[in-house]
Design an enzyme around this catalytic site. Structure first.
Site, PDB file in Angstrom:
ATOM      1  N   LYS A  60      -4.417  -4.643   2.140  1.00 15.12           N
ATOM      2  CA  LYS A  60      -3.294  -3.792   1.748  1.00 15.12           C
ATOM      3  C   LYS A  60      -2.313  -4.589   0.896  1.00 15.12           C
ATOM      4  CE  LYS A  60       0.111  -0.711   3.979  1.00 15.12           C
ATOM      5  NZ  LYS A  60       0.589  -0.215   5.305  1.00 15.12           N
ATOM      6  N   SER A 134       0.646   4.599   6.142  1.00 14.91           N
ATOM      7  CA  SER A 134       0.837   4.157   4.766  1.00 14.91           C
ATOM      8  C   SER A 134      -0.345   3.382   4.193  1.00 14.91           C
ATOM      9  CB  SER A 134       2.093   3.275   4.685  1.00 14.91           C
ATOM     10  OG  SER A 134       1.945   2.091   5.466  1.00 14.91           O
ATOM     11  N   SER A 158       0.856   3.648  10.706  1.00 11.79           N
ATOM     12  CA  SER A 158       0.401   3.437   9.333  1.00 11.79           C
ATOM     13  C   SER A 158      -1.032   2.941   9.216  1.00 11.79           C
ATOM     14  CB  SER A 158       1.326   2.450   8.600  1.00 11.79           C
ATOM     15  OG  SER A 158       2.530   3.082   8.251  1.00 11.79           O
TER      16      SER A 158
END
Length: 222
Positions: A60, A134, A158
């Site tokens: 990420k 997210s 997330s």
């Protein structure tokens, strides 16, 4: 049946990335030449002492990977770290190959996966659904079969929400099990780096390798 070689793993990841053809999954991808060179170095060194030998991973884009920009999906914030996050270093030392940095809700603030200037990764199960966030890109990269596993972050869902939205495993470790140094925080007292995989066993293996005390993280557990 033997596991694919690191070179085969890299070629498979890049072929799958091209086949999926979704530019919103990754914010940055390492070049084919760089990935193949790393695979060749791994093969020359051999698998001894490398429990993740040839495993392809994505990270990420609020977690540092040396030489690749960290943007947190905000181009104005971008910087290029000289050192990878502690957990990334541990995975790479164990033989994993970082393919690239994945998209996210900007600064990891959102559970939907649609709040990024880099676009919205397509939900791998149903194109009419949001990918969840997210950690949208990290979840989709695994669900699409581009990489074997990936790193996300999880503050209040997330990691788990995009995993559920795309039909894969999303593991949020207890605070301090995985070091958060080298991560851009959303909420430092709640954030953990999380793990995505298509199967529980692989998520467990990746987490076990990533775990380890880090003196640079005040929350890290010995």
């Amino acid at each position: 049946m033997s596991n694919p070689s690191p070179t085969e793993s890299v070629r498979r990841a890049l072929a799958r990335l091209r086949a999926i053809d979704d530019p919103a999954i990754f914010i940055s991808v390492r070049t084919e030449a760089e990935l193949l060179a790393e695979a060749a170095r791994l093969e020359l060194a051999g698998p001894d002492g490398k429990p993740l030998f040839g495993l392809t991973i994505a990270v990420k884009d609020n977690i540092d990977v040396a030489g690749l920009p960290t943007t947190a999906a905000c181009p104005a914030f971008a910087y290029t770290p000289s050192r990878s996050a502690h957990v990334v270093e541990r995975l790479v030392a164990a033989g994993a190959i970082v393919v690239g940095k994945t998209n996210l809700d900007q600064f990891a603030t959102g559970l939907v996966g649609v709040r990024s200037p880099s676009g919205v990764p397509r939900n791998i199960l149903r194109g009419d659904l949001i990918p969840g966030g997210s950690s949208s890109g990290s979840a989709v990269a695994v669900a699409a079969g581009i990489v074997d596993a990936s790193l996300g972050t999880d503050t209040a869902g997330s990691g788990r929400i995009p995993a559920g939205m795309n039909g894969i495993v999303g593991l949020k470790p207890s605070l301090g099990l995985l070091s958060s140094s080298g991560m851009v925080p959303a909420c430092r007292t709640l954030d953990t780096i999380s793990v995505f995989a298509r199967h529980v066993d692989l998520a467990r293996r990746v987490t076990a390798v990533a775990a380890g005390y880090d003196a640079n993280d005040a929350y890290s557990r010995k």
